[in-house]
Motif scaffolding. Structure first.
Motif, short mmCIF file in Angstrom:
data_model
loop_
_atom_site.label_atom_id
_atom_site.label_comp_id
_atom_site.label_asym_id
_atom_site.label_seq_id
_atom_site.Cartn_x
_atom_site.Cartn_y
_atom_site.Cartn_z
N ILE A 2 1.02 -1.11 0.08
CA ILE A 2 0.21 0.11 0.08
C ILE A 2 0.94 1.45 0.06
CG2 ILE A 2 -0.40 -0.02 2.54
CD1 ILE A 2 -3.18 1.19 1.93
N THR A 3 0.38 2.19 -0.72
CA THR A 3 1.12 3.42 -0.98
C THR A 3 -0.11 4.42 -1.04
OG1 THR A 3 1.29 3.29 -3.30
CG2 THR A 3 3.21 2.45 -2.17
N SER A 4 0.33 5.70 -0.85
CA SER A 4 -0.41 6.60 -1.01
C SER A 4 0.28 8.18 -1.39
CB SER A 4 -1.13 7.01 0.41
OG SER A 4 -1.97 8.44 0.35
N PRO A 5 -0.43 8.89 -2.43
CA PRO A 5 0.15 10.11 -2.66
C PRO A 5 -0.08 11.09 -1.50
CG PRO A 5 -2.23 9.74 -3.95
CD PRO A 5 -1.96 8.44 -2.96
N LEU A 6 -1.03 10.99 -0.52
CA LEU A 6 -0.97 11.71 0.71
C LEU A 6 0.19 11.40 1.68
CD1 LEU A 6 -4.79 11.35 1.24
CD2 LEU A 6 -3.61 13.36 -0.02
N LEU A 7 0.95 10.43 1.47
CA LEU A 7 1.92 10.06 2.19
C LEU A 7 3.12 9.61 1.46
CD1 LEU A 7 -0.09 7.58 4.66
CD2 LEU A 7 0.61 9.98 5.21
N GLY A 60 6.50 8.80 0.16
CA GLY A 60 7.83 7.88 0.65
C GLY A 60 7.18 6.85 1.29
N PHE A 61 5.84 6.61 1.78
CA PHE A 61 5.39 5.63 2.63
C PHE A 61 4.89 4.60 1.57
CE2 PHE A 61 1.63 3.28 3.95
CZ PHE A 61 1.78 2.92 5.27
N GLY A 62 5.42 3.27 2.14
CA GLY A 62 4.92 2.07 1.22
C GLY A 62 5.15 0.94 2.33
N VAL A 63 4.17 0.01 2.49
CA VAL A 63 4.47 -1.26 3.35
C VAL A 63 3.44 -2.25 2.81
CG1 VAL A 63 2.41 -0.55 4.94
CG2 VAL A 63 4.17 -2.00 5.75
N ARG A 64 3.91 -3.52 3.10
CA ARG A 64 3.14 -4.78 2.64
C ARG A 64 1.94 -4.83 3.44
NH1 ARG A 64 6.61 -9.67 0.39
NH2 ARG A 64 4.39 -10.19 -0.03
N VAL A 65 0.53 -5.09 2.89
CA VAL A 65 -0.72 -5.25 3.62
C VAL A 65 -0.26 -6.13 4.68
CG1 VAL A 65 -2.87 -5.91 3.36
CG2 VAL A 65 -1.67 -4.51 1.58
N GLN A 66 0.38 -7.31 4.53
CA GLN A 66 0.40 -8.27 5.35
C GLN A 66 0.78 -7.88 6.90
OE1 GLN A 66 3.02 -11.25 3.80
NE2 GLN A 66 4.57 -10.27 4.76
N ARG A 67 1.70 -6.74 6.82
CA ARG A 67 2.19 -6.13 8.17
C ARG A 67 1.06 -5.62 8.96
NH1 ARG A 67 7.39 -6.26 9.76
NH2 ARG A 67 6.99 -4.08 10.78
N PHE A 68 -0.24 -5.46 8.37
CA PHE A 68 -1.29 -4.79 9.27
C PHE A 68 -1.90 -5.81 10.07
CE2 PHE A 68 -0.88 -1.54 6.08
CZ PHE A 68 -1.28 -0.42 6.53
N PHE A 69 -1.73 -7.01 9.89
CA PHE A 69 -2.41 -8.25 10.17
C PHE A 69 -1.50 -9.07 10.96
CE2 PHE A 69 -4.41 -7.05 6.41
CZ PHE A 69 -5.69 -6.65 7.01
N ILE A 70 -0.42 -8.89 11.50
CA ILE A 70 0.54 -9.55 12.38
C ILE A 70 0.50 -9.01 13.85
CG2 ILE A 70 1.99 -10.73 10.74
CD1 ILE A 70 4.06 -8.32 11.05
#
Length: 55
Positions: free
Chosen positions: A38-43, A45-55
């Motif tokens: 997941i990335t966002s033009p509002l953030l 430099g931010f990027g993280v794999r979605v699975q990190r939200f669920f560990i």
């Protein structure tokens, strides 16, 4: 100021739905699965794999 982006997490399916405000409406931009990033033009430099939200 209104929230411009929403992330809705579904822990059972381990997925995120990404919505952005367009013309006063929320529009589904993407449904991301655990292996996606997941990335966002509002953030810049931010990027993280979605699975990190669920560990």
């Amino acid at each position: 100021m209104r929230v411009q982006e929403y992330w809705i997490a579904n822990w059972q399916l381990q997925q995120l739905e990404l919505y952005r405000r367009e013309a006063a409406q929320l529009k589904l931009i993407a449904t991301l699965l655990a292996d996606d990033e997941i990335t966002s033009p509002l953030l810049p430099g931010f990027g993280v794999r979605v699975q990190r939200f669920f560990i």
